[in-house]
Each structure stands twice: as C-alpha cells, then as structure tokens.
Design a protein around this motif. Structure first.
Motif, PDB file in Angstrom:
ATOM      1  N   ALA A 288    -115.545 -28.454 -10.346  1.00  0.00           N
ATOM      2  CA  ALA A 288    -116.949 -28.881 -10.373  1.00  0.00           C
ATOM      3  C   ALA A 288    -117.117 -30.119  -9.497  1.00  0.00           C
ATOM      4  CB  ALA A 288    -117.381 -29.171 -11.810  1.00  0.00           C
ATOM      5  N   PRO A 293    -121.647 -26.850  -8.220  1.00  0.00           N
ATOM      6  CA  PRO A 293    -122.405 -26.585  -9.446  1.00  0.00           C
ATOM      7  C   PRO A 293    -123.860 -26.189  -9.216  1.00  0.00           C
ATOM      8  CG  PRO A 293    -121.083 -28.578  -9.677  1.00  0.00           C
ATOM      9  CD  PRO A 293    -121.037 -28.197  -8.237  1.00  0.00           C
ATOM     10  N   ASP A 297    -122.344 -21.195 -11.858  1.00  0.00           N
ATOM     11  CA  ASP A 297    -122.474 -21.607 -13.254  1.00  0.00           C
ATOM     12  C   ASP A 297    -121.750 -20.592 -14.136  1.00  0.00           C
ATOM     13  OD1 ASP A 297    -124.186 -19.382 -13.498  1.00  0.00           O
ATOM     14  OD2 ASP A 297    -125.988 -20.597 -13.215  1.00  0.00           O
ATOM     15  N   LEU A 303    -116.669 -23.296 -14.160  1.00  0.00           N
ATOM     16  CA  LEU A 303    -116.330 -24.542 -13.489  1.00  0.00           C
ATOM     17  C   LEU A 303    -115.251 -25.280 -14.270  1.00  0.00           C
ATOM     18  CD1 LEU A 303    -119.930 -25.706 -12.534  1.00  0.00           C
ATOM     19  CD2 LEU A 303    -118.180 -24.855 -10.963  1.00  0.00           C
TER      20      LEU A 303
END
Length: 357
Positions: A288, A293, A297, A303
């Motif tokens: 991430a 991001p 998702d 992540l």
C-alpha cells in the motif's frame, strides 16, 4: 471534436516500442496510438528505434566525445546527460522557431527539464504530464515555465506530492482494456516490471515462498548487480524468471496467473503493471504505497503493509480468491485508456473546467 496537430514529446532514453522498457514508454505508445485512432495528427519525438507506426521523429541522441586534448575533469557533466540535453535543446529551439506553424498542442510526456524550462519561448500551448514525484531537475525547471503551461499528474497521490511546487490537474493513467483481455487464471503468481532495486521483486519471491505459491518474474533486468545479488540466488523451486516478454506474451502470462504481485519500496506515482493485471481479470496483491490504493482495493485484490513480506504473503492468498469477472469489470471502469484520452482531449481544447479528477 476537431482534428488537432499534436506534438508529443517522449523519452529519449528508451525507444517507444515493444518490449517496453517501463510504464512510461508503454503509456506514451498507448496515448499516441489512441490519439491517432481518433483522427488527430500526432508527431512523436522519441528515442531512436521507436515504433514508426506512431509517426515518430527520432530525437538525435548522438554520442558526444570530447575533442582530443580537452581537459578531463572528475566533475565534468556525464556524457549521457549531454547527449540527452543536446537532443532536447535542438528540439525546443526548432519548436520555438516553427512550432506554431506546425502544431496546435505540445504534450510533454518526457522526464526532461528542457521542455518545461523553455516553454516560454514557444507560442504553442504546452501540457506536461508529471510521471514522477518532485525531482530536482524538474522542480527547478518549473520556475521558468510559461504562465500558460498546464501540468497534469497521473494520480491524486502525485498531484499532492507536487502541490508545493505547481498546481496540477489529475488525469489517471489508463491502459487499452480491449488489448489487455481476461484470461483463465489458476496458474503461478506473476510479478512484472523492471527488475531493479526500487521495484523489489526479491520481496515478491520471499512472499511467494512464505505463501506456498509458485511465482513467475517477467521484465527487463536493467541492474545486473542487483539481479545477481538478489534474484538469481532465489530462482528455482517454483520461482522462474521468464525474461523480458513482449506485450502479447505478458498478456498471456498475466491472464493465466492466479494473482499479480506489486512490490514497490518507493511511492509509485501510478502503478501501470497493476492496471494491466486487473484488465486481465487477475487480482492484485500489492504494498500500500503511492497511488496503488487509488485503484487497488479489497474488491479486486489485497493491500499489504509497506515492505512487509509476511503481510504480502497474506495478501497474495487473500487476493487469489477474488472474483475474476468482477476484477475485469472494475478495471474497465477505473483503468480504461479511453477515459484517459477523453480527459486529455478536453484539456487540449480548453474544456478542462469539465474534467473529473
């Protein structure tokens, strides 16, 4: 929309042709192709060896050799820098002289400082796409940019990074989702990109082993020392290096993968390899960091905490369970190059007030 005469300034370091050296070259090729498909007249100023189908004018990146007897100074500017500098200087002087007669728009898609710094000398609207976080050679050039220059960031993250230097709009990168088609999945995990320290493919290998998954690495190896130190000793026992694949080969490899792994140890301005995987219906497990991001998702992957091999292994297992049909549909919505080019066309023609971030 009226036909535009577009000057697209590309990188002089790597050819804009397959197999691409990286995301910038792939992005430039796709952008030029889409603009030409929409009827615009596009001239791409790019490194020698670039795809002639794009209307390429090769930048004269000639090897500079100091005259015999010239003083050798340990602090002298590297010859590679001089080669690029002179190539872009010649281009910008030419555009200052005749650019307004030949072009309606100049789109600077390079990482060089001169197109920005010399924009005041050119009587053609210039749009610069920012593909990197602020770096000294670009931030110093911004001070000399024409007041009418327009800057575009490839993600909200990159726009925030540049906010202290220059105001910029956001047009997220896109890929040709008609070319990157979904595959069946179920195969080894895949890591794709340049095999260099900041992309950290060795961490993907360590995570794959921890997760008990096979892994294929694909991409150019541009740092021999890094490859020999971190990659070569880790190969074998389910870990394979497939080499620098063509886009056709890479699409097949990604489409057959159970999960794509993205492991930057720096803040990626966008992350084109993740978008390519999503378009193939392949969920993404990624650190991430940076802009990732913004379009990766839990619905299309997972992540992991930055730089954590343990958490990346968890994310790989979690991402592999995502619905591939849903992953593909989300990619069509978030990552389409048609959306990206729509927004650039609005920008070129003064419709920027209607641009969605």
């Amino acid at each position: 929309m009226r036909t535009l005469r577009i000057c697209l300034i590309a990188s002089s370091r790597f050819p804009i042709s397959e197999p691409f050296a990286g995301g910038l070259e792939a992005h430039t090729h796709a952008l030029a192709g889409q603009l030409r498909a929409r009827g615009h007249e596009v001239s791409v100023f790019a490194a020698p060896g670039s795809d002639p189908a794009l209307g390429v004018v090769e930048l004269p990146v000639e090897s500079f050799a100091p005259p015999p007897g010239e003083r050798h100074d340990t602090g002298i500017t590297p010859e590679s820098w001089l080669n690029e500098h002179h190539a872009y200087l010649g281009l910008m002087l030419d555009l200052a002289s005749t650019g307004s007669q030949r072009f309606d728009v100049i789109h600077n898609n390079s990482l060089h400082h001169l197109p920005i710094a010399m924009s005041t000398a050119i009587d053609v609207p210039m749009f610069t796409t920012l593909h990197t976080p602020p770096v000294p050679w670009l931030t110093s050039a911004v001070a000399y940019a024409a007041p009418t220059s327009t800057f575009v960031a490839v993600s909200e993250f990159t726009a925030r990074e540049w906010s202290g230097q220059v105001a910029c709009r956001t047009i997220r990168n896109g890929i040709d989702v008609d070319t990157w088609q979904p595959g069946p999945g179920g195969g080894p995990a895949v890591w794709s990109g340049r095999l260099v320290t900041e992309k950290a493919p060795h961490l993907a290998i360590d995570a794959a082993r921890r997760a008990g998954m096979r892994l294929t690495l694909a991409g150019p190896s541009l740092d021999r020392e890094y490859f020999d130190r971190e990659i070569r000793p880790r190969l074998g026992a389910g870990i394979e290096y497939a080499g620098h694949l063509t886009h056709h080969e890479l699409r097949a490899t990604l489409g057959a993968a159970s999960v794509a792994v993205v492991t930057p140890v720096w803040d990626e301005p966008y992350g084109l390899v993740a978008a390519e995987a999503l378009a193939c219906g392949t969920p993404v497990a990624a650190f991430a960091r940076g802009a990732l991001p913004e379009f990766v998702d839990e619905s299309v992957g997972s992540l992991a905490r930055a730089d954590s091999v343990e958490d990346l292994a968890r994310a790989m297992v979690a991402a592999a369970s995502r619905d591939r049909g849903h992953v593909r549909r989300v990619a069509e919505e978030r990552c389409s190059i048609a959306r990206m080019v729509d927004q650039y066309e609005l920008l070129y023609t003064g419709g920027h007030h209607r641009l969605a971030a």
